[in-house]
Design a protein around this motif. Structure first.
Motif, PDB file in Angstrom:
ATOM      1  N   ALA A  93       0.787  -1.186  -0.113  1.00 23.17           N
ATOM      2  CA  ALA A  93      -0.062  -0.139   0.045  1.00 23.17           C
ATOM      3  C   ALA A  93       0.885   1.188   0.074  1.00 23.17           C
ATOM      4  O   ALA A  93       1.565   1.349   0.593  1.00 23.17           O
ATOM      5  CB  ALA A  93      -0.770   0.012   1.239  1.00 23.17           C
ATOM      6  N   PRO A  94       0.471   2.071  -0.952  1.00 24.04           N
ATOM      7  CA  PRO A  94       1.353   3.455  -1.034  1.00 24.04           C
ATOM      8  C   PRO A  94       1.792   4.171   0.412  1.00 24.04           C
ATOM      9  O   PRO A  94       3.044   4.512   0.651  1.00 24.04           O
ATOM     10  CB  PRO A  94       0.724   4.355  -1.697  1.00 24.04           C
ATOM     11  CG  PRO A  94       0.017   3.403  -2.567  1.00 24.04           C
ATOM     12  CD  PRO A  94      -0.593   2.098  -1.901  1.00 24.04           C
ATOM     13  N   TYR A  99       5.804   5.207   4.580  1.00 21.00           N
ATOM     14  CA  TYR A  99       6.221   5.128   5.931  1.00 21.00           C
ATOM     15  C   TYR A  99       7.467   4.529   6.142  1.00 21.00           C
ATOM     16  O   TYR A  99       8.407   4.950   6.944  1.00 21.00           O
ATOM     17  CB  TYR A  99       5.208   4.445   6.874  1.00 21.00           C
ATOM     18  CG  TYR A  99       5.409   4.333   8.199  1.00 21.00           C
ATOM     19  CD1 TYR A  99       5.503   5.203   9.140  1.00 21.00           C
ATOM     20  CD2 TYR A  99       5.849   2.890   8.593  1.00 21.00           C
ATOM     21  CE1 TYR A  99       5.909   4.889  10.425  1.00 21.00           C
ATOM     22  CE2 TYR A  99       6.162   2.371   9.863  1.00 21.00           C
ATOM     23  CZ  TYR A  99       6.037   3.461  10.797  1.00 21.00           C
ATOM     24  OH  TYR A  99       6.398   3.063  12.114  1.00 21.00           O
ATOM     25  N   LEU A 100       7.825   3.521   5.480  1.00 20.60           N
ATOM     26  CA  LEU A 100       8.999   2.587   5.651  1.00 20.60           C
ATOM     27  C   LEU A 100      10.182   3.292   5.310  1.00 20.60           C
ATOM     28  O   LEU A 100      11.268   2.963   5.929  1.00 20.60           O
ATOM     29  CB  LEU A 100       8.779   1.241   4.940  1.00 20.60           C
ATOM     30  CG  LEU A 100       7.837   0.278   5.313  1.00 20.60           C
ATOM     31  CD1 LEU A 100       7.698  -0.910   4.273  1.00 20.60           C
ATOM     32  CD2 LEU A 100       8.123  -0.329   6.766  1.00 20.60           C
ATOM     33  N   PHE A 108      15.213  -3.235   6.634  1.00 25.80           N
ATOM     34  CA  PHE A 108      14.925  -4.794   6.613  1.00 25.80           C
ATOM     35  C   PHE A 108      14.075  -5.076   5.503  1.00 25.80           C
ATOM     36  O   PHE A 108      14.155  -5.995   4.655  1.00 25.80           O
ATOM     37  CB  PHE A 108      14.376  -5.220   7.835  1.00 25.80           C
ATOM     38  CG  PHE A 108      13.459  -6.332   7.881  1.00 25.80           C
ATOM     39  CD1 PHE A 108      13.865  -7.612   7.579  1.00 25.80           C
ATOM     40  CD2 PHE A 108      12.147  -6.164   8.247  1.00 25.80           C
ATOM     41  CE1 PHE A 108      12.919  -8.679   7.535  1.00 25.80           C
ATOM     42  CE2 PHE A 108      11.248  -7.272   8.288  1.00 25.80           C
ATOM     43  CZ  PHE A 108      11.779  -8.384   7.700  1.00 25.80           C
ATOM     44  N   ILE A 109      12.904  -4.424   5.369  1.00 23.16           N
ATOM     45  CA  ILE A 109      11.926  -4.457   4.240  1.00 23.16           C
ATOM     46  C   ILE A 109      12.597  -4.283   2.874  1.00 23.16           C
ATOM     47  O   ILE A 109      12.143  -5.005   2.062  1.00 23.16           O
ATOM     48  CB  ILE A 109      10.695  -3.663   4.523  1.00 23.16           C
ATOM     49  CG1 ILE A 109       9.863  -4.039   5.982  1.00 23.16           C
ATOM     50  CG2 ILE A 109       9.750  -3.553   3.163  1.00 23.16           C
ATOM     51  CD1 ILE A 109       9.321  -5.386   5.706  1.00 23.16           C
ATOM     52  N   LYS A 187      -1.898   0.593  12.593  1.00 22.92           N
ATOM     53  CA  LYS A 187      -1.647   0.685  13.983  1.00 22.92           C
ATOM     54  C   LYS A 187       0.084   1.123  13.965  1.00 22.92           C
ATOM     55  O   LYS A 187       0.493   1.680  14.784  1.00 22.92           O
ATOM     56  CB  LYS A 187      -1.860  -0.559  14.537  1.00 22.92           C
ATOM     57  CG  LYS A 187      -1.570  -0.425  16.026  1.00 22.92           C
ATOM     58  CD  LYS A 187      -2.130  -1.649  16.833  1.00 22.92           C
ATOM     59  CE  LYS A 187      -1.853  -1.552  18.308  1.00 22.92           C
ATOM     60  NZ  LYS A 187      -3.001  -0.505  18.979  1.00 22.92           N
ATOM     61  N   ILE A 188       0.899   0.488  13.080  1.00 27.18           N
ATOM     62  CA  ILE A 188       2.107   0.803  13.274  1.00 27.18           C
ATOM     63  C   ILE A 188       2.472   2.053  12.676  1.00 27.18           C
ATOM     64  O   ILE A 188       3.294   2.709  13.431  1.00 27.18           O
ATOM     65  CB  ILE A 188       2.895  -0.590  12.368  1.00 27.18           C
ATOM     66  CG1 ILE A 188       2.805  -1.730  13.018  1.00 27.18           C
ATOM     67  CG2 ILE A 188       4.616   0.168  12.252  1.00 27.18           C
ATOM     68  CD1 ILE A 188       3.603  -2.871  11.944  1.00 27.18           C
ATOM     69  N   ILE A 189       1.943   2.489  11.759  1.00 24.18           N
ATOM     70  CA  ILE A 189       2.146   3.637  11.336  1.00 24.18           C
ATOM     71  C   ILE A 189       1.878   4.883  12.238  1.00 24.18           C
ATOM     72  O   ILE A 189       2.551   5.813  12.718  1.00 24.18           O
ATOM     73  CB  ILE A 189       1.268   4.290   9.933  1.00 24.18           C
ATOM     74  CG1 ILE A 189       2.019   3.288   8.860  1.00 24.18           C
ATOM     75  CG2 ILE A 189       1.266   5.493   9.640  1.00 24.18           C
ATOM     76  CD1 ILE A 189       1.143   3.182   7.625  1.00 24.18           C
TER      77      ILE A 189
END
Length: 205
Positions: A93-94, A99-100, A108-109, A187-189
């Motif tokens: 998802a954009p 965010y990453l 890592f991603i 939730k992480i974001i």
């Protein structure tokens, strides 16, 4: 997730999946970065596990097949367009990809997923082509005696025959986790991975 649940029901668990990976935190993620850089410690990464599915492991399938020569390989396949649509709602998802780029987890991603897909996670034509190339590559490089090409809709029969285990009672576990994944990512974001997962150390398998 359906395969994770199925393998655990058949006695090949615990099965490592991204849901085991993320809560382990930065030190564990660094091991995957090291693996992507050619310095894997597979025994440490998979300590206590009997199987693995999904990213981050699937992009290292050849290295893992070489390291565990007695392991069998299940290539799960599905309709490419449906796969693409699912990724765009969840892991690609954009807003999640953006965010990453700003957090430690993103390194890592990047190393285990984005680099494998040349950072073209929203390019439908390319991603479907890469999806098909991956499937073809697995079938070309893994000996037929070790490989099962499998659709979860085929149910227990071919999987149990391949793994030489009895067919269990009950239906094959079909897990539709799109909404759950979207909820976790949002939730992480909103709160940050440390708040969501705690990083209290690797959970006991």
């Amino acid at each position: 997730m359906s395969m994770k649940v199925a393998l655990e029901q058949l006695g090949f668990g615990p099965c490592y999946h991204m849901v085991e990976c993320l809560p382990r935190g930065p030190e564990h993620w660094q091991q995957w970065i090291d693996a992507a850089g050619g310095k894997p410690d597979w025994d440490t990464l998979f300590a206590g596990f009997g199987a693995t599915v999904d990213f981050p492991a699937c992009s290292s399938y050849q290295a893992l097949a070489d390291y565990y020569p007695d392991a069998k390989v299940v290539l799960t396949v599905r309709e490419p367009e449906r796969w693409f649509k699912s990724t765009q709602e969840t892991i690609f998802a954009p807003h999640w990809i953006e965010y990453l780029r700003s957090v430690e987890m993103g390194q890592f991603i990047q190393a285990t997923i984005n680099d494998y897909l040349q950072d073209r996670m929203h390019d439908q034509e390319y991603l479907i082509q890469r999806f098909q190339e991956h499937n073809e590559e697995v079938q070309r490089t893994i000996p037929a005696s070790r490989l099962l090409v499998f659709e979860v809709k085929d149910g227990w029969g071919p999987l149990c025959q391949f793994l030489d285990v009895p067919v269990p009672g009950g239906e094959f576990p079909f897990v539709n986790d799109t909404q759950a994944v979207k909820g976790i990512l949002n939730k992480i974001i909103a709160e940050g991975p440390e708040a969501v997962f705690g990083y209290t150390g690797a959970p006991e398998p």
